[in-house]
Design a protein around this motif. Sequence first.
Motif, PDB file in Angstrom:
ATOM      1  N   LYS A 148       1.277  -7.632   0.725  1.00  0.00           N
ATOM      2  CA  LYS A 148       1.826  -7.274   1.933  1.00  0.00           C
ATOM      3  C   LYS A 148       0.593  -6.873   2.829  1.00  0.00           C
ATOM      4  O   LYS A 148      -0.525  -6.458   2.547  1.00  0.00           O
ATOM      5  N   ALA A 149       0.737  -6.972   4.171  1.00  0.00           N
ATOM      6  CA  ALA A 149      -0.289  -6.714   5.130  1.00  0.00           C
ATOM      7  C   ALA A 149      -1.004  -5.433   4.977  1.00  0.00           C
ATOM      8  O   ALA A 149      -0.142  -4.316   4.719  1.00  0.00           O
ATOM      9  N   LYS A 202       0.794  -1.222   0.009  1.00  0.00           N
ATOM     10  CA  LYS A 202       0.143  -0.017   0.050  1.00  0.00           C
ATOM     11  C   LYS A 202       0.666   1.233   0.129  1.00  0.00           C
ATOM     12  O   LYS A 202       0.465   2.124  -0.627  1.00  0.00           O
ATOM     13  N   ASP A 203       1.797   1.105   0.722  1.00  0.00           N
ATOM     14  CA  ASP A 203       3.004   2.405   0.808  1.00  0.00           C
ATOM     15  C   ASP A 203       3.923   2.721  -0.515  1.00  0.00           C
ATOM     16  O   ASP A 203       4.278   3.559  -0.623  1.00  0.00           O
ATOM     17  N   GLU A 258     -11.018  -2.071  -2.185  1.00  0.00           N
ATOM     18  CA  GLU A 258     -11.040  -1.884  -3.682  1.00  0.00           C
ATOM     19  C   GLU A 258     -12.073  -2.853  -4.174  1.00  0.00           C
ATOM     20  O   GLU A 258     -11.928  -3.956  -3.660  1.00  0.00           O
ATOM     21  N   LYS A 259     -12.660  -2.631  -5.297  1.00  0.00           N
ATOM     22  CA  LYS A 259     -13.362  -3.861  -5.759  1.00  0.00           C
ATOM     23  C   LYS A 259     -12.518  -4.424  -6.978  1.00  0.00           C
ATOM     24  O   LYS A 259     -11.900  -3.612  -7.640  1.00  0.00           O
ATOM     25  N   ILE A 260     -12.681  -5.544  -6.849  1.00  0.00           N
ATOM     26  CA  ILE A 260     -11.906  -6.221  -8.309  1.00  0.00           C
ATOM     27  C   ILE A 260     -12.595  -7.066  -9.062  1.00  0.00           C
ATOM     28  O   ILE A 260     -13.192  -7.838  -8.876  1.00  0.00           O
ATOM     29  N   HIS A 261     -12.359  -6.584 -10.350  1.00  0.00           N
ATOM     30  CA  HIS A 261     -13.264  -7.110 -11.316  1.00  0.00           C
ATOM     31  C   HIS A 261     -12.071  -7.702 -12.551  1.00  0.00           C
ATOM     32  O   HIS A 261     -11.306  -6.987 -12.927  1.00  0.00           O
ATOM     33  N   THR A 262     -12.151  -8.840 -12.859  1.00  0.00           N
ATOM     34  CA  THR A 262     -11.332  -9.471 -13.712  1.00  0.00           C
ATOM     35  C   THR A 262     -12.077 -10.744 -14.398  1.00  0.00           C
ATOM     36  O   THR A 262     -12.646 -11.169 -14.076  1.00  0.00           O
ATOM     37  N   THR A 293       6.105   0.753  -1.849  1.00  0.00           N
ATOM     38  CA  THR A 293       7.495   0.120  -1.720  1.00  0.00           C
ATOM     39  C   THR A 293       7.631  -1.118  -2.766  1.00  0.00           C
ATOM     40  O   THR A 293       8.747  -1.587  -2.893  1.00  0.00           O
ATOM     41  N   GLY A 294       6.314  -1.613  -3.185  1.00  0.00           N
ATOM     42  CA  GLY A 294       6.338  -2.835  -3.915  1.00  0.00           C
ATOM     43  C   GLY A 294       6.239  -2.380  -5.361  1.00  0.00           C
ATOM     44  O   GLY A 294       6.557  -1.384  -5.839  1.00  0.00           O
ATOM     45  N   ASN A 295       5.961  -3.619  -6.192  1.00  0.00           N
ATOM     46  CA  ASN A 295       5.522  -3.017  -7.563  1.00  0.00           C
ATOM     47  C   ASN A 295       4.351  -2.464  -8.004  1.00  0.00           C
ATOM     48  O   ASN A 295       4.461  -1.486  -8.743  1.00  0.00           O
ATOM     49  N   TYR A 296       3.316  -2.671  -7.117  1.00  0.00           N
ATOM     50  CA  TYR A 296       2.016  -1.822  -7.206  1.00  0.00           C
ATOM     51  C   TYR A 296       1.451  -1.483  -5.920  1.00  0.00           C
ATOM     52  O   TYR A 296       1.931  -2.036  -4.896  1.00  0.00           O
ATOM     53  N   LYS A 297       0.469  -0.497  -5.866  1.00  0.00           N
ATOM     54  CA  LYS A 297       0.222   0.066  -4.774  1.00  0.00           C
ATOM     55  C   LYS A 297      -1.077  -0.696  -4.466  1.00  0.00           C
ATOM     56  O   LYS A 297      -1.695  -0.397  -3.379  1.00  0.00           O
TER      57      LYS A 297
END
Length: 159
Positions: free
Chosen positions: A139-140, A113-114, A145-149, A116-120
């Motif tokens: 990460k914790a 979320k912060d 967010e709603k995830i649609h895929t 520091t990874g590939n995505y927020k």
Amino acid sequence: MSLQRLDLSQLALKESPTKNKHDIQTWLSAALTFQQTCKDSVETTLGLDHKISQKMDYLSQLVSNPLAIVNRITGTADSSRNSTAGAFPNWIYSRHRKLLQANTIKANVIVVKDGTGNYKTVSEAIKAASGNRFVIYVKAGVFKEKIHTNKDGITLIKH
């Protein structure tokens, strides 16, 4: 969507609780998930009244109870694992079983979320997913967010 899953569970239970155990558990769990997602969505967009919130919690208990009963009647997940030496449902391919049994799993991307990874966000990571198997390590944190895929082969691993 919850009602559809409950109907599927009921039909499978009537047919054969033992044979359809994993499907019944999955459908009941999905019904619970749909109910919680609905409650969360209404709370954030409309500001849910306390009485309505209590009613929705009660509905979740009405689905949670049959799930516990199905686990009890048809055997718990732990006892079935012990009796079949760690077997997975038939619909899980052997190459995917290896992924699930591994002590360490190599993720394709990391979501933090912060930043520091590939995505927020998990949604961004899913959009980046490609290929047959794509592992996303989350990460914790709280990701609202709603995830649609419509993509297949995505595995989410949380910390």
